[in-house]
Design an enzyme around this catalytic site. Structure first.
Site, PDB file in Angstrom:
ATOM      1  N   PRO A  11      -3.433   1.994  10.225  1.00  0.00           N
ATOM      2  CA  PRO A  11      -2.865   3.265  10.226  1.00  0.00           C
ATOM      3  C   PRO A  11      -2.318   3.851   9.041  1.00  0.00           C
ATOM      4  CG  PRO A  11      -1.311   1.568  11.417  1.00  0.00           C
ATOM      5  CD  PRO A  11      -2.803   1.165  10.964  1.00  0.00           C
ATOM      6  N   ASN A  12      -2.533   4.995   8.752  1.00  0.00           N
ATOM      7  CA  ASN A  12      -1.899   5.867   7.612  1.00  0.00           C
ATOM      8  C   ASN A  12      -2.647   5.874   6.239  1.00  0.00           C
ATOM      9  OD1 ASN A  12       0.357   7.090   8.997  1.00  0.00           O
ATOM     10  ND2 ASN A  12       1.185   5.171   9.092  1.00  0.00           N
ATOM     11  N   ARG A  19      -0.519  10.684  -0.895  1.00  0.00           N
ATOM     12  CA  ARG A  19       0.853  10.672  -0.714  1.00  0.00           C
ATOM     13  C   ARG A  19       1.406   9.062  -1.349  1.00  0.00           C
ATOM     14  NH1 ARG A  19       0.694  14.658   1.259  1.00  0.00           N
ATOM     15  NH2 ARG A  19       1.278  15.949   3.213  1.00  0.00           N
ATOM     16  N   TYR A  24       0.976   3.395  -3.686  1.00  0.00           N
ATOM     17  CA  TYR A  24      -0.438   2.960  -3.211  1.00  0.00           C
ATOM     18  C   TYR A  24      -1.444   3.437  -4.176  1.00  0.00           C
ATOM     19  CZ  TYR A  24       1.965   1.985   1.162  1.00  0.00           C
ATOM     20  OH  TYR A  24       2.783   1.517   2.038  1.00  0.00           O
ATOM     21  N   ASN A  75      -7.007  -4.711   6.140  1.00  0.00           N
ATOM     22  CA  ASN A  75      -5.651  -4.204   5.616  1.00  0.00           C
ATOM     23  C   ASN A  75      -5.162  -3.535   6.754  1.00  0.00           C
ATOM     24  OD1 ASN A  75      -3.410  -2.947   4.807  1.00  0.00           O
ATOM     25  ND2 ASN A  75      -4.337  -1.951   3.058  1.00  0.00           N
ATOM     26  N   ALA A  78       0.609  -0.986   9.069  1.00  0.00           N
ATOM     27  CA  ALA A  78       1.855  -1.516   9.693  1.00  0.00           C
ATOM     28  C   ALA A  78       1.522  -2.424  10.800  1.00  0.00           C
ATOM     29  CB  ALA A  78       2.779  -0.395   9.788  1.00  0.00           C
ATOM     30  N   HIS A  81       2.625  -6.218  10.609  1.00  0.00           N
ATOM     31  CA  HIS A  81       3.908  -6.906  11.032  1.00  0.00           C
ATOM     32  C   HIS A  81       4.213  -6.780  12.362  1.00  0.00           C
ATOM     33  CE1 HIS A  81       3.774  -6.229   6.682  1.00  0.00           C
ATOM     34  NE2 HIS A  81       3.874  -4.942   6.757  1.00  0.00           N
ATOM     35  N   ASP A  88      -4.927 -11.919  17.970  1.00  0.00           N
ATOM     36  CA  ASP A  88      -5.681 -12.507  18.913  1.00  0.00           C
ATOM     37  C   ASP A  88      -7.475 -12.095  18.666  1.00  0.00           C
ATOM     38  OD1 ASP A  88      -3.575 -13.672  20.185  1.00  0.00           O
ATOM     39  OD2 ASP A  88      -3.302 -12.167  21.698  1.00  0.00           O
ATOM     40  N   GLU A  99      -7.071 -10.953   4.373  1.00  0.00           N
ATOM     41  CA  GLU A  99      -5.872  -9.870   4.771  1.00  0.00           C
ATOM     42  C   GLU A  99      -5.729  -9.430   3.223  1.00  0.00           C
ATOM     43  OE1 GLU A  99      -2.405 -11.726   6.384  1.00  0.00           O
ATOM     44  OE2 GLU A  99      -1.188 -10.073   6.088  1.00  0.00           O
ATOM     45  N   HIS A 101      -3.390  -6.379   0.994  1.00  0.00           N
ATOM     46  CA  HIS A 101      -2.309  -5.248   0.964  1.00  0.00           C
ATOM     47  C   HIS A 101      -2.394  -4.549  -0.200  1.00  0.00           C
ATOM     48  CE1 HIS A 101      -1.009  -6.543   4.837  1.00  0.00           C
ATOM     49  NE2 HIS A 101      -1.064  -7.534   4.561  1.00  0.00           N
ATOM     50  N   ILE A 102      -2.438  -3.348  -0.605  1.00  0.00           N
ATOM     51  CA  ILE A 102      -2.425  -2.759  -1.795  1.00  0.00           C
ATOM     52  C   ILE A 102      -1.422  -2.911  -2.451  1.00  0.00           C
ATOM     53  CG2 ILE A 102      -2.685  -0.409  -2.684  1.00  0.00           C
ATOM     54  CD1 ILE A 102      -4.166   0.484  -0.333  1.00  0.00           C
ATOM     55  N   SER A 103      -0.097  -2.974  -1.824  1.00  0.00           N
ATOM     56  CA  SER A 103       1.144  -3.043  -2.433  1.00  0.00           C
ATOM     57  C   SER A 103       1.595  -4.767  -2.227  1.00  0.00           C
ATOM     58  CB  SER A 103       2.251  -2.311  -1.951  1.00  0.00           C
ATOM     59  OG  SER A 103       2.487  -2.549  -0.531  1.00  0.00           O
ATOM     60  N   ARG A 108       8.919  -5.781  -1.206  1.00  0.00           N
ATOM     61  CA  ARG A 108       9.329  -4.595  -0.578  1.00  0.00           C
ATOM     62  C   ARG A 108      10.493  -5.166   0.657  1.00  0.00           C
ATOM     63  NH1 ARG A 108       4.299  -0.866   0.829  1.00  0.00           N
ATOM     64  NH2 ARG A 108       6.351   0.685   1.266  1.00  0.00           N
ATOM     65  N   ARG A 112       8.424  -6.189   5.774  1.00  0.00           N
ATOM     66  CA  ARG A 112       6.920  -6.322   5.522  1.00  0.00           C
ATOM     67  C   ARG A 112       6.713  -7.583   5.157  1.00  0.00           C
ATOM     68  NH1 ARG A 112       5.392  -0.738   4.982  1.00  0.00           N
ATOM     69  NH2 ARG A 112       7.360   0.396   4.594  1.00  0.00           N
TER      70      ARG A 112
HETATM   71  O1  CA2 Z   1       0.160  -2.440   0.909  1.00  0.00           O
HETATM   72  C1  CA2 Z   1      -0.507  -2.247   1.933  1.00  0.00           C
HETATM   73  O2  CA2 Z   1      -1.689  -1.947   1.788  1.00  0.00           O
HETATM   74  C2  CA2 Z   1       0.149  -2.131   3.549  1.00  0.00           C
HETATM   75  O3  CA2 Z   1      -0.764  -2.754   4.312  1.00  0.00           O
HETATM   76  C3  CA2 Z   1       0.113  -0.481   3.560  1.00  0.00           C
HETATM   77  C4  CA2 Z   1       0.682  -0.189   4.945  1.00  0.00           C
HETATM   78  C5  CA2 Z   1       2.198  -0.706   5.173  1.00  0.00           C
HETATM   79  O4  CA2 Z   1       2.813  -0.494   6.317  1.00  0.00           O
HETATM   80  C6  CA2 Z   1       2.161  -2.564   4.911  1.00  0.00           C
HETATM   81  O5  CA2 Z   1       3.581  -2.915   4.834  1.00  0.00           O
HETATM   82  C7  CA2 Z   1       1.602  -2.726   3.511  1.00  0.00           C
HETATM   83  C8  CA2 Z   1       1.232   1.335   5.133  1.00  0.00           C
HETATM   84  C9  CA2 Z   1      -0.027   2.160   4.884  1.00  0.00           C
HETATM   85  C10 CA2 Z   1       0.351   3.587   4.727  1.00  0.00           C
HETATM   86  O6  CA2 Z   1      -0.646   4.151   3.655  1.00  0.00           O
HETATM   87  C11 CA2 Z   1      -0.235   5.053   3.048  1.00  0.00           C
HETATM   88  C12 CA2 Z   1      -1.034   5.424   1.807  1.00  0.00           C
HETATM   89  C13 CA2 Z   1      -0.466   6.487   1.203  1.00  0.00           C
HETATM   90  C14 CA2 Z   1       0.390   7.518   1.528  1.00  0.00           C
HETATM   91  C15 CA2 Z   1       1.144   6.995   2.858  1.00  0.00           C
HETATM   92  C16 CA2 Z   1       0.793   5.893   3.492  1.00  0.00           C
END
Ligand code: CA2
Length: 148
Positions: A11-12, A19, A24, A75, A78, A81, A88, A99, A101-103, A108, A112
């Site tokens: 998601p997102n 954003r 990111y 990836n 959210a 978590h 499963d 797995e 994660h970009i960040s 953080r 997370r």
């Molecule tokens: O660091 C990552 O890749 C995460 O999986 C990204 C998730 C976050 O909930 C994880 O804790 C870490 C959030 C993805 C949201 O992506 C966005 C990208 C640009 C702007 C807003 C949200």
């Protein structure tokens, strides 16, 4: 083992590059897909690349991967978590799971720091930015080479 890799995004992540670039980066999901396709071609991998905001769609793709793929790079956003359901589904997949994660999630908020997916992942990447995707695929290629 199959040289088909699934790259799954939760998601997102469709907002990537649009954003929060300080977290990111500036690359969009389409840019990431292009990079992944180039890397896959270089390393003789076939690729299916998906993003969804819906948990069930990610689960359905993991089930599909069970039948045909040698690796999943995921990836989960959210859902990392929160989702025992994704854990499963991954537990029913026999290939390589990375797995990603970009960040750098451990730098953080504390919510997370825990990942259900890490209980299954063969490798975990965090903080490599969007470059992590191509690095993960290079690792997948190496592991599939070694598996023969
Ligand atoms: O660091 C990552 O890749 C995460 O999986 C990204 C998730 C976050 O909930 C994880 O804790 C870490 C959030 C993805 C949201 O992506 C966005 C990208 C640009 C702007 C807003 C949200």
């Amino acid at each position: 083992m199959s040289r088909l890799a699934f790259v799954l995004n939760g998601p997102n992540l469709n907002l990537l590059g649009k954003r929060q670039p300080h977290i990111y980066g500036h690359e969009t999901m389409a840019d990431v897909e292009t990079d992944c396709r180039k890397t896959a071609e270089t390393h003789g991998l076939e690729l299916r690349f998906h993003q969804s905001n819906r948990e069930y769609e990610l689960i359905d793709w993991i089930h599909e991967a069970r039948e045909v793929a040698g690796a999943i790079v995921i990836n989960p956003g959210a859902f990392t978590h929160t989702s025992i359901a994704i854990l499963d589904a991954l537990n029913a997949f026999e290939g390589v799971v990375i797995e990603l994660h970009i960040s750098q999630v451990h730098k953080r908020e504390s919510f997370r720091h825990h990942s259900y997916v890490s209980l299954r992942a063969d490798a975990v990447m965090a903080g490599f930015g969007t470059q992590g995707y191509t690095l993960a695929l290079q690792r997948v290629a190496r592991l599939l080479d070694a598996a023969g």
